[in-house]
Design a protein around this motif. Structure first.
Motif, PDB file in Angstrom:
ATOM      1  N   ALA A  22       1.002  -1.346  -0.017  1.00 36.24           N
ATOM      2  CA  ALA A  22       0.035   0.037   0.201  1.00 36.24           C
ATOM      3  C   ALA A  22       0.593   1.123   0.077  1.00 36.24           C
ATOM      4  CB  ALA A  22      -0.778  -0.081   1.247  1.00 36.24           C
ATOM      5  N   GLU A  23       2.225   1.057   0.093  1.00 39.39           N
ATOM      6  CA  GLU A  23       2.999   2.121   0.008  1.00 39.39           C
ATOM      7  C   GLU A  23       3.667   2.558  -1.311  1.00 39.39           C
ATOM      8  OE1 GLU A  23       3.625   4.110   2.700  1.00 39.39           O
ATOM      9  OE2 GLU A  23       2.097   2.792   3.758  1.00 39.39           O
ATOM     10  N   PRO A  24       3.504   3.757  -1.763  1.00 41.27           N
ATOM     11  CA  PRO A  24       4.219   4.215  -2.971  1.00 41.27           C
ATOM     12  C   PRO A  24       5.646   3.758  -3.326  1.00 41.27           C
ATOM     13  CG  PRO A  24       2.598   5.717  -2.229  1.00 41.27           C
ATOM     14  CD  PRO A  24       2.673   4.745  -1.260  1.00 41.27           C
ATOM     15  N   GLY A  25       6.374   4.006  -2.214  1.00 34.87           N
ATOM     16  CA  GLY A  25       7.668   3.726  -2.210  1.00 34.87           C
ATOM     17  C   GLY A  25       8.050   2.257  -2.496  1.00 34.87           C
ATOM     18  N   GLY A  26       7.047   1.475  -2.229  1.00 33.39           N
ATOM     19  CA  GLY A  26       7.463  -0.030  -2.536  1.00 33.39           C
ATOM     20  C   GLY A  26       7.390  -0.326  -3.930  1.00 33.39           C
ATOM     21  N   TYR A  27       7.045   0.470  -4.848  1.00 34.92           N
ATOM     22  CA  TYR A  27       6.944   0.145  -6.329  1.00 34.92           C
ATOM     23  C   TYR A  27       8.228   0.890  -7.046  1.00 34.92           C
ATOM     24  CZ  TYR A  27       2.450  -1.764  -5.064  1.00 34.92           C
ATOM     25  OH  TYR A  27       1.518  -2.431  -4.491  1.00 34.92           O
ATOM     26  N   ALA A  28       8.670   0.054  -7.914  1.00 32.62           N
ATOM     27  CA  ALA A  28       9.641   0.715  -8.744  1.00 32.62           C
ATOM     28  C   ALA A  28       9.350   1.453 -10.112  1.00 32.62           C
ATOM     29  CB  ALA A  28      10.640  -0.680  -8.817  1.00 32.62           C
ATOM     30  N   TYR A  29       8.378   0.760 -10.625  1.00 29.92           N
ATOM     31  CA  TYR A  29       7.743   0.891 -12.073  1.00 29.92           C
ATOM     32  C   TYR A  29       6.623   1.662 -11.871  1.00 29.92           C
ATOM     33  CZ  TYR A  29      11.493  -2.250 -12.328  1.00 29.92           C
ATOM     34  OH  TYR A  29      12.668  -2.966 -12.588  1.00 29.92           O
ATOM     35  N   TRP A  30       6.170   2.880 -12.558  1.00 27.75           N
ATOM     36  CA  TRP A  30       4.943   3.635 -12.799  1.00 27.75           C
ATOM     37  C   TRP A  30       4.491   3.843 -13.957  1.00 27.75           C
ATOM     38  CZ3 TRP A  30       2.502   5.428  -8.288  1.00 27.75           C
ATOM     39  CH2 TRP A  30       3.006   4.836  -7.025  1.00 27.75           C
ATOM     40  N   GLY A  31       3.095   3.817 -14.203  1.00 31.78           N
ATOM     41  CA  GLY A  31       2.427   4.321 -15.280  1.00 31.78           C
ATOM     42  C   GLY A  31       2.561   5.723 -15.721  1.00 31.78           C
ATOM     43  N   GLN A  32       2.176   6.403 -16.472  1.00 34.88           N
ATOM     44  CA  GLN A  32       2.050   7.819 -16.792  1.00 34.88           C
ATOM     45  C   GLN A  32       0.821   8.652 -15.973  1.00 34.88           C
ATOM     46  OE1 GLN A  32       0.722   5.586 -18.869  1.00 34.88           O
ATOM     47  NE2 GLN A  32      -0.726   6.653 -20.225  1.00 34.88           N
ATOM     48  N   GLY A  33      -0.075   7.915 -15.378  1.00 33.01           N
ATOM     49  CA  GLY A  33      -0.857   8.513 -15.028  1.00 33.01           C
ATOM     50  C   GLY A  33      -1.941   8.952 -15.853  1.00 33.01           C
ATOM     51  N   THR A  34      -3.449   8.847 -15.469  1.00 28.51           N
ATOM     52  CA  THR A  34      -4.458   9.282 -16.395  1.00 28.51           C
ATOM     53  C   THR A  34      -5.736   9.788 -15.263  1.00 28.51           C
ATOM     54  OG1 THR A  34      -6.068   8.243 -17.875  1.00 28.51           O
ATOM     55  CG2 THR A  34      -5.522   7.064 -15.745  1.00 28.51           C
ATOM     56  N   GLN A  35      -6.060  11.137 -15.860  1.00 26.38           N
ATOM     57  CA  GLN A  35      -7.195  11.858 -15.117  1.00 26.38           C
ATOM     58  C   GLN A  35      -8.601  11.141 -14.994  1.00 26.38           C
ATOM     59  OE1 GLN A  35      -6.594  14.911 -13.577  1.00 26.38           O
ATOM     60  NE2 GLN A  35      -8.682  14.621 -12.732  1.00 26.38           N
ATOM     61  N   VAL A  36      -8.957  11.060 -13.819  1.00 24.39           N
ATOM     62  CA  VAL A  36     -10.470  10.812 -13.817  1.00 24.39           C
ATOM     63  C   VAL A  36     -11.050  11.752 -13.078  1.00 24.39           C
ATOM     64  CG1 VAL A  36     -11.999   9.007 -12.564  1.00 24.39           C
ATOM     65  CG2 VAL A  36      -9.838   8.247 -13.528  1.00 24.39           C
ATOM     66  N   THR A  37     -11.950  12.135 -13.695  1.00 22.18           N
ATOM     67  CA  THR A  37     -12.891  13.350 -13.240  1.00 22.18           C
ATOM     68  C   THR A  37     -14.295  13.120 -13.082  1.00 22.18           C
ATOM     69  OG1 THR A  37     -11.548  15.020 -14.253  1.00 22.18           O
ATOM     70  CG2 THR A  37     -13.613  15.828 -13.450  1.00 22.18           C
ATOM     71  N   VAL A  38     -14.954  13.108 -11.876  1.00 28.25           N
ATOM     72  CA  VAL A  38     -16.380  12.937 -11.473  1.00 28.25           C
ATOM     73  C   VAL A  38     -17.090  14.015 -11.138  1.00 28.25           C
ATOM     74  CG1 VAL A  38     -17.678  11.210 -10.248  1.00 28.25           C
ATOM     75  CG2 VAL A  38     -15.307  10.628 -10.380  1.00 28.25           C
ATOM     76  N   SER A  39     -17.991  14.207 -11.930  1.00 26.69           N
ATOM     77  CA  SER A  39     -18.927  15.496 -11.697  1.00 26.69           C
ATOM     78  C   SER A  39     -20.153  15.123 -10.964  1.00 26.69           C
ATOM     79  CB  SER A  39     -19.209  16.017 -13.131  1.00 26.69           C
ATOM     80  OG  SER A  39     -20.027  14.952 -13.739  1.00 26.69           O
ATOM     81  N   SER A  40     -20.637  16.155 -10.246  1.00 28.51           N
ATOM     82  CA  SER A  40     -21.622  15.884  -9.344  1.00 28.51           C
ATOM     83  C   SER A  40     -22.947  16.143  -9.899  1.00 28.51           C
ATOM     84  CB  SER A  40     -21.463  16.707  -8.025  1.00 28.51           C
ATOM     85  OG  SER A  40     -21.518  18.246  -8.563  1.00 28.51           O
TER      86      SER A  40
END
Length: 123
Positions: free
Chosen positions: A105-123
């Motif tokens: 559950a710790e970000p520091g425990g992972y060596a490889y990362w994806g580029q990220g993707t935006q998720v936006t939830v509107s109310s």
């Protein structure tokens, strides 16, 4: 070395669903635990869930029962299915991989990362 490429995400209304994909290249993905994290503006990167071994999973309390992680080792891919989305789920979502058969559950425990993707939830 593992390269992770994410796809999916976008804009959805509250109560809707989205599926994020994380595709790996370079190594056999089945030998890696995969985590999903998210980061909202001005906040730390938070744990969403992880999968490891033969399909074991663990989730943050905030998404338990709404989000599901699955993996297709034949396609070297892991998926995050997000249902019943809420505005507070809005963030950039990242997949991450670590060699071995135990998730973290710790970000520091992972060596490889994806580029990220935006998720936006509107109310």
């Amino acid at each position: 070395q593992v390269q992770l490429v994410q796809s999916g995400g976008g804009l959805v209304q509250a109560g809707g669903s989205l599926r994020l994909s994380c595709a790996a290249s370079g190594r056999t993905f089945s030998n890696y635990a995969v985590g999903w994290f998210r980061q909202a503006p001005g906040k730390e990167r938070d744990f969403v869930g992880t999968t490891w071994g033969g399909g074991s999973t663990a989730y943050a309390d905030s998404v338990k029962g709404r989000f599901t992680i699955s993996r297709d080792n034949a396609k070297n891919a892991v998926y995050l299915q997000m249902n019943s989305l809420k505005p507070e789920d809005t963030a950039v979502y990242y997949c991450a991989a670590r060699r071995g058969f135990i998730g973290s559950a710790e970000p520091g425990g992972y060596a490889y990362w994806g580029q990220g993707t935006q998720v936006t939830v509107s109310s």
